[in-house]
Design a protein around this motif. Structure first.
Motif, PDB file in Angstrom:
ATOM      1  N   TYR A  78       0.836  -1.196   0.000  1.00 49.70           N
ATOM      2  CA  TYR A  78       0.000   0.000   0.000  1.00 49.70           C
ATOM      3  C   TYR A  78       0.874   1.251   0.000  1.00 49.70           C
ATOM      4  O   TYR A  78       0.642   2.188  -0.768  1.00 49.70           O
ATOM      5  CB  TYR A  78      -0.939  -0.012   1.206  1.00 49.70           C
ATOM      6  N   ILE A  79       1.876   1.268   0.864  1.00 48.92           N
ATOM      7  CA  ILE A  79       2.774   2.419   0.936  1.00 48.92           C
ATOM      8  C   ILE A  79       3.528   2.580  -0.381  1.00 48.92           C
ATOM      9  O   ILE A  79       3.704   3.688  -0.873  1.00 48.92           O
ATOM     10  CB  ILE A  79       3.740   2.285   2.131  1.00 48.92           C
ATOM     11  N   LEU A  80       3.949   1.469  -0.966  1.00 49.05           N
ATOM     12  CA  LEU A  80       4.649   1.529  -2.249  1.00 49.05           C
ATOM     13  C   LEU A  80       3.755   2.115  -3.333  1.00 49.05           C
ATOM     14  O   LEU A  80       4.222   2.885  -4.178  1.00 49.05           O
ATOM     15  CB  LEU A  80       5.151   0.142  -2.650  1.00 49.05           C
ATOM     16  N   SER A  81       2.459   1.806  -3.310  1.00 46.81           N
ATOM     17  CA  SER A  81       1.558   2.367  -4.322  1.00 46.81           C
ATOM     18  C   SER A  81       1.410   3.881  -4.134  1.00 46.81           C
ATOM     19  O   SER A  81       1.323   4.621  -5.118  1.00 46.81           O
ATOM     20  CB  SER A  81       0.186   1.685  -4.271  1.00 46.81           C
ATOM     21  N   ILE A  82       1.402   4.345  -2.888  1.00 48.16           N
ATOM     22  CA  ILE A  82       1.328   5.785  -2.633  1.00 48.16           C
ATOM     23  C   ILE A  82       2.601   6.468  -3.116  1.00 48.16           C
ATOM     24  O   ILE A  82       2.550   7.506  -3.782  1.00 48.16           O
ATOM     25  CB  ILE A  82       1.092   6.052  -1.131  1.00 48.16           C
ATOM     26  N   VAL A  83       3.747   5.875  -2.788  1.00 50.29           N
ATOM     27  CA  VAL A  83       5.031   6.423  -3.242  1.00 50.29           C
ATOM     28  C   VAL A  83       5.064   6.460  -4.769  1.00 50.29           C
ATOM     29  O   VAL A  83       5.464   7.459  -5.369  1.00 50.29           O
ATOM     30  CB  VAL A  83       6.205   5.587  -2.677  1.00 50.29           C
ATOM     31  N   GLY A  84       4.607   5.387  -5.390  1.00 44.09           N
ATOM     32  CA  GLY A  84       4.580   5.327  -6.848  1.00 44.09           C
ATOM     33  C   GLY A  84       3.718   6.406  -7.463  1.00 44.09           C
ATOM     34  O   GLY A  84       4.062   6.993  -8.496  1.00 44.09           O
ATOM     35  N   LYS A  85       2.590   6.705  -6.803  1.00 49.24           N
ATOM     36  CA  LYS A  85       1.694   7.757  -7.296  1.00 49.24           C
ATOM     37  C   LYS A  85       2.383   9.119  -7.267  1.00 49.24           C
ATOM     38  O   LYS A  85       2.335   9.872  -8.239  1.00 49.24           O
ATOM     39  CB  LYS A  85       0.421   7.780  -6.451  1.00 49.24           C
ATOM     40  N   PHE A  86       3.056   9.429  -6.156  1.00 45.44           N
ATOM     41  CA  PHE A  86       3.744  10.713  -6.051  1.00 45.44           C
ATOM     42  C   PHE A  86       4.891  10.807  -7.047  1.00 45.44           C
ATOM     43  O   PHE A  86       5.119  11.854  -7.647  1.00 45.44           O
ATOM     44  CB  PHE A  86       4.259  10.940  -4.630  1.00 45.44           C
ATOM     45  N   ILE A  87       5.614   9.725  -7.231  1.00 42.59           N
ATOM     46  CA  ILE A  87       6.727   9.729  -8.188  1.00 42.59           C
ATOM     47  C   ILE A  87       6.200   9.916  -9.602  1.00 42.59           C
ATOM     48  O   ILE A  87       6.772  10.669 -10.396  1.00 42.59           O
ATOM     49  CB  ILE A  87       7.566   8.444  -8.053  1.00 42.59           C
ATOM     50  N   ALA A  88       5.089   9.261  -9.933  1.00 39.44           N
ATOM     51  CA  ALA A  88       4.513   9.403 -11.270  1.00 39.44           C
ATOM     52  C   ALA A  88       4.066  10.841 -11.521  1.00 39.44           C
ATOM     53  O   ALA A  88       4.304  11.393 -12.609  1.00 39.44           O
ATOM     54  CB  ALA A  88       3.341   8.440 -11.437  1.00 39.44           C
ATOM     55  N   GLU A  89       3.425  11.457 -10.518  1.00 43.05           N
ATOM     56  CA  GLU A  89       2.995  12.849 -10.669  1.00 43.05           C
ATOM     57  C   GLU A  89       4.191  13.773 -10.868  1.00 43.05           C
ATOM     58  O   GLU A  89       4.173  14.663 -11.715  1.00 43.05           O
ATOM     59  CB  GLU A  89       2.198  13.293  -9.438  1.00 43.05           C
ATOM     60  N   ARG A  90       5.224  13.558 -10.077  1.00 43.46           N
ATOM     61  CA  ARG A  90       6.408  14.417 -10.166  1.00 43.46           C
ATOM     62  C   ARG A  90       7.136  14.182 -11.478  1.00 43.46           C
ATOM     63  O   ARG A  90       7.606  15.127 -12.100  1.00 43.46           O
ATOM     64  CB  ARG A  90       7.323  14.116  -8.976  1.00 43.46           C
ATOM     65  N   THR A  91       7.214  12.941 -11.920  1.00 44.60           N
ATOM     66  CA  THR A  91       7.866  12.623 -13.190  1.00 44.60           C
ATOM     67  C   THR A  91       7.130  13.297 -14.340  1.00 44.60           C
ATOM     68  O   THR A  91       7.754  13.872 -15.233  1.00 44.60           O
ATOM     69  CB  THR A  91       7.912  11.100 -13.408  1.00 44.60           C
ATOM     70  N   GLU A  92       5.809  13.235 -14.297  1.00 40.15           N
ATOM     71  CA  GLU A  92       5.017  13.884 -15.347  1.00 40.15           C
ATOM     72  C   GLU A  92       5.264  15.389 -15.351  1.00 40.15           C
ATOM     73  O   GLU A  92       5.423  15.999 -16.416  1.00 40.15           O
ATOM     74  CB  GLU A  92       3.530  13.608 -15.129  1.00 40.15           C
ATOM     75  N   ALA A  93       5.331  15.981 -14.182  1.00 36.79           N
ATOM     76  CA  ALA A  93       5.580  17.422 -14.096  1.00 36.79           C
ATOM     77  C   ALA A  93       6.959  17.767 -14.628  1.00 36.79           C
ATOM     78  O   ALA A  93       7.134  18.765 -15.330  1.00 36.79           O
ATOM     79  CB  ALA A  93       5.433  17.899 -12.654  1.00 36.79           C
ATOM     80  N   LEU A  94       7.949  16.942 -14.315  1.00 34.54           N
ATOM     81  CA  LEU A  94       9.303  17.196 -14.811  1.00 34.54           C
ATOM     82  C   LEU A  94       9.387  17.046 -16.323  1.00 34.54           C
ATOM     83  O   LEU A  94      10.010  17.851 -17.004  1.00 34.54           O
ATOM     84  CB  LEU A  94      10.300  16.240 -14.135  1.00 34.54           C
ATOM     85  N   GLU A  95       8.748  16.007 -16.847  1.00 31.36           N
ATOM     86  CA  GLU A  95       8.802  15.753 -18.291  1.00 31.36           C
ATOM     87  C   GLU A  95       8.060  16.809 -19.090  1.00 31.36           C
ATOM     88  O   GLU A  95       8.454  17.163 -20.185  1.00 31.36           O
ATOM     89  CB  GLU A  95       8.237  14.360 -18.595  1.00 31.36           C
ATOM     90  N   SER A  96       6.987  17.334 -18.538  1.00 30.71           N
ATOM     91  CA  SER A  96       6.233  18.349 -19.272  1.00 30.71           C
ATOM     92  C   SER A  96       6.683  19.755 -18.879  1.00 30.71           C
ATOM     93  O   SER A  96       6.064  20.731 -19.285  1.00 30.71           O
ATOM     94  CB  SER A  96       4.739  18.170 -19.033  1.00 30.71           C
ATOM     95  N   ASN A  97       7.738  19.814 -18.056  1.00 28.63           N
ATOM     96  CA  ASN A  97       8.340  21.086 -17.671  1.00 28.63           C
ATOM     97  C   ASN A  97       7.330  22.011 -16.977  1.00 28.63           C
ATOM     98  O   ASN A  97       7.261  23.196 -17.237  1.00 28.63           O
ATOM     99  CB  ASN A  97       8.953  21.783 -18.889  1.00 28.63           C
ATOM    100  N   ARG A  98       6.544  21.418 -16.060  1.00 26.16           N
ATOM    101  CA  ARG A  98       5.529  22.177 -15.336  1.00 26.16           C
ATOM    102  C   ARG A  98       5.889  22.295 -13.859  1.00 26.16           C
ATOM    103  O   ARG A  98       5.026  22.227 -13.009  1.00 26.16           O
ATOM    104  CB  ARG A  98       4.178  21.487 -15.437  1.00 26.16           C
ATOM    105  N   LYS A  99       7.111  22.494 -13.522  1.00 26.41           N
ATOM    106  CA  LYS A  99       7.511  22.568 -12.117  1.00 26.41           C
ATOM    107  C   LYS A  99       6.709  23.615 -11.349  1.00 26.41           C
ATOM    108  O   LYS A  99       6.427  23.454 -10.176  1.00 26.41           O
ATOM    109  CB  LYS A  99       8.994  22.877 -11.983  1.00 26.41           C
TER     110      LYS A  99
END
Length: 115
Positions: A9-30
């Motif tokens: 469960y904790i890993l899925s939460i961590v994965g969600k935050f990492i995915a959101e941050r990765t998307e923001a970094l890739e689309s240059n929306r910091k």
């Protein structure tokens, strides 16, 4: 028969935050992720970006290893509190009295935030 461990469960939460941050970094929306400064996850991404020899999963491992101890110590503390309260009924009764008084003094109800 076998329950999933809390780690998944904790890993899925961590994965969600990492995915959101990765998307923001890739689309240059910091700017859309206003964190009031850099947090540990940003630092993990910076370390990985500066060292190309690190595998892609290292950010997940670092973030997960920071989340797990918090849940472990929370469980230990809660277990200790409950053990103490159940071992000393007078203390449990006093806690109940204080909670009732707090509920009566809060016009919104105890389950609502205090003003």
């Amino acid at each position: 028969m076998f329950r999933r461990t809390t780690g998944f469960y904790i890993l899925s939460i961590v994965g969600k935050f990492i995915a959101e941050r990765t998307e923001a970094l890739e689309s240059n929306r910091k700017g859309e992720l206003d964190l009031g400064g850099r947090d540990m996850l940003w630092q993990f991404f910076e370390i990985q970006a500066n060292d190309t020899s690190l595998p892609k999963w290292c950010v997940t491992a670092w973030a997960f290893s920071n989340a797990i101890p918090g849940s472990y110590f929370t469980a230990v503390i809660l277990r200790s509190v409950w053990h103490t309260l159940l071992s000393y009924p007078v203390t449990l009764d006093r806690l109940r009295e204080e909670l009732r008084a707090a509920e009566e003094n809060n016009p919104k109800g105890f389950s609502k935030p205090f003003p």
